[in-house]
Design a protein around this motif. Structure first.
Motif, PDB file in Angstrom:
ATOM      1  N   UNK A 192       0.857  -1.185   0.000  1.00 35.89           N
ATOM      2  CA  UNK A 192       0.000   0.000   0.000  1.00 35.89           C
ATOM      3  C   UNK A 192       0.893   1.235   0.000  1.00 35.89           C
ATOM      4  N   UNK A 193       0.744   2.065  -1.001  1.00 34.95           N
ATOM      5  CA  UNK A 193       1.520   3.296  -1.071  1.00 34.95           C
ATOM      6  C   UNK A 193       0.837   4.350  -0.200  1.00 34.95           C
ATOM      7  N   UNK A 194       1.386   4.558   0.984  1.00 37.48           N
ATOM      8  CA  UNK A 194       0.761   5.448   1.966  1.00 37.48           C
ATOM      9  C   UNK A 194       1.852   6.245   2.678  1.00 37.48           C
ATOM     10  N   UNK A 195       1.653   7.537   2.768  1.00 38.00           N
ATOM     11  CA  UNK A 195       2.483   8.414   3.591  1.00 38.00           C
ATOM     12  C   UNK A 195       1.732   8.611   4.902  1.00 38.00           C
ATOM     13  N   UNK A 196       2.326   8.229   6.037  1.00 38.57           N
ATOM     14  CA  UNK A 196       1.610   8.287   7.307  1.00 38.57           C
ATOM     15  C   UNK A 196       1.255   9.710   7.720  1.00 38.57           C
ATOM     16  N   UNK A 197       1.822  10.688   7.056  1.00 37.47           N
ATOM     17  CA  UNK A 197       1.450  12.067   7.357  1.00 37.47           C
ATOM     18  C   UNK A 197       0.102  12.437   6.744  1.00 37.47           C
ATOM     19  N   UNK A 198      -0.460  11.543   5.927  1.00 39.45           N
ATOM     20  CA  UNK A 198      -1.733  11.768   5.247  1.00 39.45           C
ATOM     21  C   UNK A 198      -2.810  10.961   5.950  1.00 39.45           C
ATOM     22  N   UNK A 199      -3.572  11.613   6.827  1.00 37.79           N
ATOM     23  CA  UNK A 199      -4.585  10.917   7.612  1.00 37.79           C
ATOM     24  C   UNK A 199      -5.674  10.308   6.730  1.00 37.79           C
ATOM     25  N   UNK A 200      -6.039  10.975   5.659  1.00 36.43           N
ATOM     26  CA  UNK A 200      -7.073  10.435   4.765  1.00 36.43           C
ATOM     27  C   UNK A 200      -6.597   9.150   4.085  1.00 36.43           C
ATOM     28  N   UNK A 201      -5.331   9.133   3.671  1.00 35.28           N
ATOM     29  CA  UNK A 201      -4.780   7.935   3.034  1.00 35.28           C
ATOM     30  C   UNK A 201      -4.740   6.771   4.022  1.00 35.28           C
ATOM     31  N   UNK A 202      -4.439   7.039   5.278  1.00 32.83           N
ATOM     32  CA  UNK A 202      -4.451   5.995   6.303  1.00 32.83           C
ATOM     33  C   UNK A 202      -5.852   5.440   6.498  1.00 32.83           C
ATOM     34  N   UNK A 203      -6.847   6.320   6.509  1.00 32.47           N
ATOM     35  CA  UNK A 203      -8.231   5.867   6.648  1.00 32.47           C
ATOM     36  C   UNK A 203      -8.669   5.005   5.484  1.00 32.47           C
TER      37      UNK A 203
END
Length: 242
Positions: free
Chosen positions: A65-76
């Motif tokens: 999963x390409x996710x930057x943890x600084x992006x709360x929406x992407x984490x959700x």
């Protein structure tokens, strides 16, 4: 032969479907723990900015999963997707982090933002996103902190401040999730040979801890029976603080 009880069957099915989520799972400690869990038969979801860099990206039980943890929406979004495809999560392992020296005289707003957004906010919002899909009674949350969350170091003030803040958050969610029998572990290693220290010559890292050693300790905490919890795990360098 005595047949299994229905409770034993359910427990065995749960074990057979163990699901882990690892932030920062493509490098360093995250890579080591992802690899260890894959070897134990877990389904492992690797969240990272460059998940394709993970050495076992092609493993059939590895999901990228390409996710930057600084992006709360992407984490959700990732939490919803993983829950839909893999079900409940048994281990949430929060490894994403960044660290470098910041002498007070040179400390900048940009450095503060990067260190706190990744190490603190990234952990907070990853925990928030995945908390609803953690398996009650069995799940374990492991947060990679640091010896810098225990004491301060000259020239590392911003990093130490971020890790101290992280320890406060971990202590709080430990109590918040306890009623669901979800265990929360903070692991506080000394200096570990990760990409953060790639600028150092090998001879300067001879006393550093191998990421695999840290991963093995994390997996041991995860595999404890549900009646036991390692809440704080401090592993220092054998020669003392580095």
């Amino acid at each position: 032969m005595v047949e299994d009880s229905s409770l034993e069957k359910v427990h065995r099915e749960d074990i057979d479907k163990r699901v882990a989520v690892v932030t920062g799972g493509s490098l360093g400690i995250g890579e080591a723990v992802s690899t260890r869990l894959l070897g134990l038969g877990w389904q492992v979801h690797v969240l990272a900015r460059r998940p394709e860099a993970y050495s076992l990206a092609g493993h059939p039980s590895c999901h990228l999963h390409s996710v930057d943890v600084r992006d709360a929406d992407a984490l959700g979004d990732a939490a919803a997707s993983i829950n839909e495809t893999s079900g409940l999560v048994d281990a949430l392992i929060l490894c994403a982090g960044v660290g470098y020296p910041t002498p007070l005289a040179d400390a900048s707003r940009e450095q503060y933002a990067e260190l706190f957004d990744t190490n603190v906010a990234g952990t907070i919002f990853a925990a928030k996103a995945f908390a609803p899909v953690l398996r009650n009674g069995l799940a374990v949350v492991v947060v990679v902190s640091s010896i810098a969350g225990r004491r301060g170091y000259a020239d590392w003030s911003l990093y130490c401040a971020a890790k101290h803040a992280l320890e406060g958050f971990v202590a709080s969610i430990r109590d918040e999730l306890r009623h669901r029998r979800i265990r929360v572990t903070s692991i506080q290693p000394g200096s570990v040979d990760t990409p953060s220290y790639a600028h150092l010559a090998p001879k300067e890292k001879t006393e550093f801890i191998d990421p695999v050693s840290v991963a093995d300790l994390m997996v041991s905490a995860i595999q404890l029976p549900p009646q036991a919890s390692i809440e704080i795990l401090f592993v220092n360098n054998a020669v003392g603080d580095l």
